[in-house]
Design an enzyme around this catalytic site. Structure first.
Site, PDB file in Angstrom:
ATOM      1  N   ASP A  95       0.795  -1.226   0.000  1.00 35.62           N
ATOM      2  CA  ASP A  95       0.000   0.000   0.000  1.00 35.62           C
ATOM      3  C   ASP A  95       0.829   1.278   0.000  1.00 35.62           C
ATOM      4  O   ASP A  95       0.358   2.305   0.438  1.00 35.62           O
ATOM      5  CB  ASP A  95      -0.902  -0.015   1.225  1.00 35.62           C
ATOM      6  CG  ASP A  95      -0.080  -0.129   2.513  1.00 35.62           C
ATOM      7  OD1 ASP A  95       1.156  -0.336   2.412  1.00 35.62           O
ATOM      8  OD2 ASP A  95      -0.646  -0.004   3.591  1.00 35.62           O
ATOM      9  N   GLY A 110       4.256   3.545   4.735  1.00 44.92           N
ATOM     10  CA  GLY A 110       3.448   3.541   5.958  1.00 44.92           C
ATOM     11  C   GLY A 110       2.452   2.403   5.976  1.00 44.92           C
ATOM     12  O   GLY A 110       2.432   1.556   5.098  1.00 44.92           O
ATOM     13  N   ASP A 144       8.578  -2.668   0.050  1.00 40.84           N
ATOM     14  CA  ASP A 144       9.791  -1.905  -0.250  1.00 40.84           C
ATOM     15  C   ASP A 144       9.524  -0.404  -0.372  1.00 40.84           C
ATOM     16  O   ASP A 144      10.453   0.366  -0.641  1.00 40.84           O
ATOM     17  CB  ASP A 144      10.475  -2.455  -1.508  1.00 40.84           C
ATOM     18  CG  ASP A 144      11.995  -2.305  -1.439  1.00 40.84           C
ATOM     19  OD1 ASP A 144      12.511  -1.897  -0.376  1.00 40.84           O
ATOM     20  OD2 ASP A 144      12.664  -2.590  -2.446  1.00 40.84           O
ATOM     21  N   HIS A 180       8.788 -10.642  13.434  1.00 43.15           N
ATOM     22  CA  HIS A 180       7.335 -10.824  13.490  1.00 43.15           C
ATOM     23  C   HIS A 180       6.839 -11.657  12.295  1.00 43.15           C
ATOM     24  O   HIS A 180       6.146 -12.657  12.466  1.00 43.15           O
ATOM     25  CB  HIS A 180       6.659  -9.445  13.500  1.00 43.15           C
ATOM     26  CG  HIS A 180       5.168  -9.489  13.382  1.00 43.15           C
ATOM     27  ND1 HIS A 180       4.324  -9.309  14.457  1.00 43.15           N
ATOM     28  CD2 HIS A 180       4.355  -9.711  12.315  1.00 43.15           C
ATOM     29  CE1 HIS A 180       3.065  -9.406  14.058  1.00 43.15           C
ATOM     30  NE2 HIS A 180       3.047  -9.647  12.755  1.00 43.15           N
ATOM     31  N   GLU A 181       7.215 -11.242  11.084  1.00 38.99           N
ATOM     32  CA  GLU A 181       6.705 -11.935   9.890  1.00 38.99           C
ATOM     33  C   GLU A 181       7.148 -13.396   9.871  1.00 38.99           C
ATOM     34  O   GLU A 181       6.385 -14.284   9.475  1.00 38.99           O
ATOM     35  CB  GLU A 181       7.156 -11.235   8.604  1.00 38.99           C
ATOM     36  CG  GLU A 181       6.620  -9.808   8.432  1.00 38.99           C
ATOM     37  CD  GLU A 181       5.099  -9.712   8.506  1.00 38.99           C
ATOM     38  OE1 GLU A 181       4.409 -10.723   8.240  1.00 38.99           O
ATOM     39  OE2 GLU A 181       4.595  -8.628   8.863  1.00 38.99           O
ATOM     40  N   HIS A 190       4.934 -15.694  11.625  1.00 40.11           N
ATOM     41  CA  HIS A 190       3.827 -16.207  10.787  1.00 40.11           C
ATOM     42  C   HIS A 190       4.309 -17.378   9.931  1.00 40.11           C
ATOM     43  O   HIS A 190       3.603 -18.368   9.761  1.00 40.11           O
ATOM     44  CB  HIS A 190       3.297 -15.127   9.843  1.00 40.11           C
ATOM     45  CG  HIS A 190       2.557 -14.017  10.515  1.00 40.11           C
ATOM     46  ND1 HIS A 190       1.537 -14.236  11.411  1.00 40.11           N
ATOM     47  CD2 HIS A 190       2.671 -12.668  10.391  1.00 40.11           C
ATOM     48  CE1 HIS A 190       1.057 -13.060  11.816  1.00 40.11           C
ATOM     49  NE2 HIS A 190       1.731 -12.102  11.216  1.00 40.11           N
ATOM     50  N   HIS A 226      -1.634 -13.646  15.026  1.00 40.54           N
ATOM     51  CA  HIS A 226      -1.465 -12.450  15.852  1.00 40.54           C
ATOM     52  C   HIS A 226      -1.862 -12.682  17.294  1.00 40.54           C
ATOM     53  O   HIS A 226      -2.805 -13.412  17.580  1.00 40.54           O
ATOM     54  CB  HIS A 226      -2.256 -11.290  15.244  1.00 40.54           C
ATOM     55  CG  HIS A 226      -1.557 -10.706  14.071  1.00 40.54           C
ATOM     56  ND1 HIS A 226      -2.196 -10.074  13.043  1.00 40.54           N
ATOM     57  CD2 HIS A 226      -0.229 -10.671  13.774  1.00 40.54           C
ATOM     58  CE1 HIS A 226      -1.301  -9.675  12.152  1.00 40.54           C
ATOM     59  NE2 HIS A 226      -0.105 -10.032  12.579  1.00 40.54           N
ATOM     60  N   MET A 233       4.294 -10.914  18.360  1.00 42.73           N
ATOM     61  CA  MET A 233       3.239 -11.228  17.400  1.00 42.73           C
ATOM     62  C   MET A 233       2.021 -10.306  17.522  1.00 42.73           C
ATOM     63  O   MET A 233       1.006 -10.531  16.884  1.00 42.73           O
ATOM     64  CB  MET A 233       2.816 -12.705  17.509  1.00 42.73           C
ATOM     65  CG  MET A 233       3.901 -13.691  17.097  1.00 42.73           C
ATOM     66  SD  MET A 233       4.791 -13.267  15.570  1.00 42.73           S
ATOM     67  CE  MET A 233       3.485 -13.483  14.351  1.00 42.73           C
ATOM     68  N   ASP A 252     -17.271 -41.087   0.238  1.00 38.10           N
ATOM     69  CA  ASP A 252     -18.348 -40.961  -0.748  1.00 38.10           C
ATOM     70  C   ASP A 252     -18.923 -39.546  -0.782  1.00 38.10           C
ATOM     71  O   ASP A 252     -19.308 -39.050  -1.840  1.00 38.10           O
ATOM     72  CB  ASP A 252     -19.500 -41.914  -0.401  1.00 38.10           C
ATOM     73  CG  ASP A 252     -19.120 -43.371  -0.577  1.00 38.10           C
ATOM     74  OD1 ASP A 252     -18.270 -43.659  -1.449  1.00 38.10           O
ATOM     75  OD2 ASP A 252     -19.669 -44.212   0.163  1.00 38.10           O
TER      76      ASP A 252
HETATM   77  C1  LIG Z   1      11.314  -9.045  -5.857  1.00 35.95           C
HETATM   78  O1  LIG Z   1      10.533 -10.078  -6.427  1.00 35.95           O
HETATM   79  C2  LIG Z   1       9.127  -9.785  -6.483  1.00 35.95           C
HETATM   80  C3  LIG Z   1       8.404 -11.029  -6.957  1.00 35.95           C
HETATM   81  O2  LIG Z   1       9.000 -11.578  -8.079  1.00 35.95           O
HETATM   82  C4  LIG Z   1       8.893  -8.608  -7.376  1.00 35.95           C
HETATM   83  O3  LIG Z   1       7.500  -8.315  -7.411  1.00 35.95           O
HETATM   84  C5  LIG Z   1       9.672  -7.416  -6.803  1.00 35.95           C
HETATM   85  O4  LIG Z   1       9.523  -6.315  -7.628  1.00 35.95           O
HETATM   86  C6  LIG Z   1      11.153  -7.752  -6.619  1.00 35.95           C
HETATM   87  N1  LIG Z   1      11.743  -6.684  -5.861  1.00 35.95           N
HETATM   88  C7  LIG Z   1      12.913  -6.131  -6.163  1.00 35.95           C
HETATM   89  C8  LIG Z   1      13.403  -5.097  -5.192  1.00 35.95           C
HETATM   90  O5  LIG Z   1      13.541  -6.465  -7.155  1.00 35.95           O
HETATM   91 ZN   LIG Z   2       1.564 -10.158  11.522  1.00 39.37          ZN
END
Ligand SMILES: *[C@@H]1O[C@H](CO)[C@@H](O)[C@H](O)[C@H]1NC(C)=O
Ligand SMILES: [Zn+2]
Ligand SMILES: *[C@@H]1O[C@H](CO)[C@@H](O)[C@H](O)[C@H]1NC(C)=O
Ligand SMILES: [Zn+2]
Length: 477
Positions: free
Chosen positions: A175, A178, A199, A218-219, A222, A228, A236, A341
């Site tokens: 999203d 943030g 990213d 945390h991730e 999962h 959670h 968590m 069945d």
């Molecule tokens: C990392 O891989 C994902 C899934 O293939 C892709 O959507 C994403 O853009 C890639 N991220 C980078 C930083 O290259």
């Molecule tokens: Zn979580």
């Protein structure tokens, strides 16, 4: 419908550019934002008509209270400033309730040695800083369990880690900066077990941006099968705490108890057969989901997921995830036979009934119910009926339909009795479905009938087949 379209239009520019400090909140857009938050994390039905201010509460208020309780806020059912602030905090993208997996015994890895692979890297940090954050995060969990991890740089890995922005191939787009920081999938094959990081965050080693080690710890919880926690001290807990000192991060008692309930402590690994499940690696002897000739023995829903039974195995399909999981029936329910069945879920009792020959069994989640198997004749079938071909529970009418040959019976779940006037011919009441069926279940208000490699989508109101589909179109083949 029109109303919905307007909501969406209003929301696009507003929500994505929503000011984190809340300086310029507008009434209408706040409502949409709240609605989306509750839909996303608290399973609020998508078509719920917003209103927070209905006198008798309504679903939005119920969900607000649920959210306030879970996140440890004062439970007012109102959109007070604490609640709104909490909704704007950065957090994990995995829902707090109504999660990917709804089985009571959570999925877990059946092996103790797991591989992981960092598929790609953020440009915010040097590679070795990313590698070390992930390694440190895994070692938190390693210390308190029999689990061990090793990194691989090529090929398959149990846990695949990647950085991506917006759409990244799993139908759960990120999203922007943030709010959602990352998400991860519970243990299993394919995408399961994987952890994704947004990213569009500014990832850092310290807490000047978003600390990668904290979010990864945390991730990866999962990825190992934890969901959670409502305990704000727990790792968590779904909301990111920018005040945690990464150098002093420890697992809370709640995290340790959670992970040890799945894997035991470092010295002892429980081999509890009641704890599900071991995903089955596909092999030549197992049925293939995308075989064009695939047919099913029986199909049932279970707590919002769909189970497709075939011989000793079943596929478990959640509507939120792409790939179905594939399991041995015996790894979830050791007492059930293979080659079923028929099967159906009585959603009002939260019980799945499965049929084989002249017997049937009942399970609640992963627990087999006492007193079974019973004879199908206790349901009121005449002795000439030796087996059931397919069964489905109609959620609206609270009746169960049993299909046998070219006829069907209707059972009243309230009075627990077979209804008068049955059996009737399938062709008379389900035109287009007609002959013998292999399996049937109800979803989105339709009945889906399966026969050989085909399925028939039947609209019970219009009393007609609306579509004929390939059997396995639920599996994204
Ligand atoms: C990392 O891989 C994902 C899934 O293939 C892709 O959507 C994403 O853009 C890639 N991220 C980078 C930083 O290259
Ligand atoms: Zn979580
Ligand atoms: C599907 O069944 C047909 C008819 O029995 C057969 O000719 C075909 O080879 C089968 N296809 C596969 C992929 O098994
Ligand atoms: Zn993702």
């Amino acid at each position: 419908m029109e109303h919905l379209a307007v909501l969406v239009l209003l929301c696009l520019p507003v929500c994505s550019a929503y000011p984190l400090n809340g300086a310029a909140r507008k009434e209408g857009s706040t409502t949409d934002f709240v609605q989306q938050y509750l839909e996303r994390y608290y399973n609020l039905a998508k078509d719920t008509k917003a209103f927070v201010r209905r006198r008798d509460g309504g679903p939005v208020v119920d969900k607000l209270r649920e959210m306030q309780k879970f996140l440890g806020l004062e439970v007012t059912g109102k959109l007070d400033s604490d609640t709104l602030d909490m909704m704007h905090k950065p957090r994990c993208g995995v829902p707090d309730v109504g999660d990917f997996a709804t089985f009571p015994g959570m999925p877990k890895w059946r092996k103790t040695h797991l591989t992981y692979r960092v598929m790609n890297y953020t440009l915010d940090l040097p590679r070795d800083a990313v590698d070390s954050a992930i390694e440190k995060a895994l070692s938190l969990w390693e210390e308190v369990t029999p689990l061990t991890f090793s990194r691989t740089d090529e090929g398959e890995a149990d846990i695949k880690i990647l950085f991506a922005v917006r759409d990244h191939g799993d139908f759960i787009p990120f999203d922007g900066p943030g709010k959602v920081l990352g998400h991860a999938y519970p243990p299993g094959p394919g995408i399961y077990g994987d952890a994704h990081f947004d990213d569009d965050e500014q990832w850092t080693r310290d807490t000047s941006g978003t600390n990668l080690f904290l979010v990864a710890a945390h991730e990866l919880g999962h990825s190992l099968g934890l969901f959670h926690s409502a305990d704000p001290r727990a790792l968590m807990y779904p909301v990111y705490n920018a005040h945690t000192d990464p150098a002093r991060l420890r697992l809370s008692q709640d995290d340790v108890a959670g992970i040890q309930s799945l894997y035991g402590s470092p010295s002892v690994s429980p081999d509890d057969p009641a704890v599900p499940p071991e995903p089955v690696p596909p092999g030549p002897e197992t049925p293939a989901a995308c075989d064009p000739n695939l047919s099913f023995d029986a199909i049932s829903t279970l707590r919002g997921e769909i189970l497709f039974f075939k011989d000793r195995h079943f596929w478990r399909k959640s509507l939120r995830t792409l790939e179905p999981g594939f399991y041995l029936i015996s790894s979830f329910w050791p007492s059930l036979p293979s080659g079923l069945d028929a099967a159906y879920e009585d959603t009002s009792k939260d019980i799945v009934f499965v049929f084989k020959g002249n017997q049937f069994w009942a399970v609640k989640g992963t627990e087999a119910q006492a007193g079974y198997p019973k004879s199908i004749h206790t349901l009121g079938f005449p002795s000439t009926v030796r087996k059931i071909d397919a069964a489905v529970f109609d959620k609206e009418k609270k009746k169960t339909y049993f299909f046998v040959g070219d006829k069907y019976w209707r059972f009243d779940e309230n009075s627990q009795s077979m209804e008068q006037g049955f059996p009737r011919l399938i062709v008379d009441d389900f035109p287009g479905v007609e002959l013998k069926v292999d399996a049937v279940f109800q979803e989105f208000g339709f009945f889906y009938f399966f026969r050989g490699s085909l399925q028939f989508e039947f609209d019970p109101d219009a009393r007609m087949v609306t579509r004929t589909l390939k059997n396995n179109n639920w599996f994204y083949c």
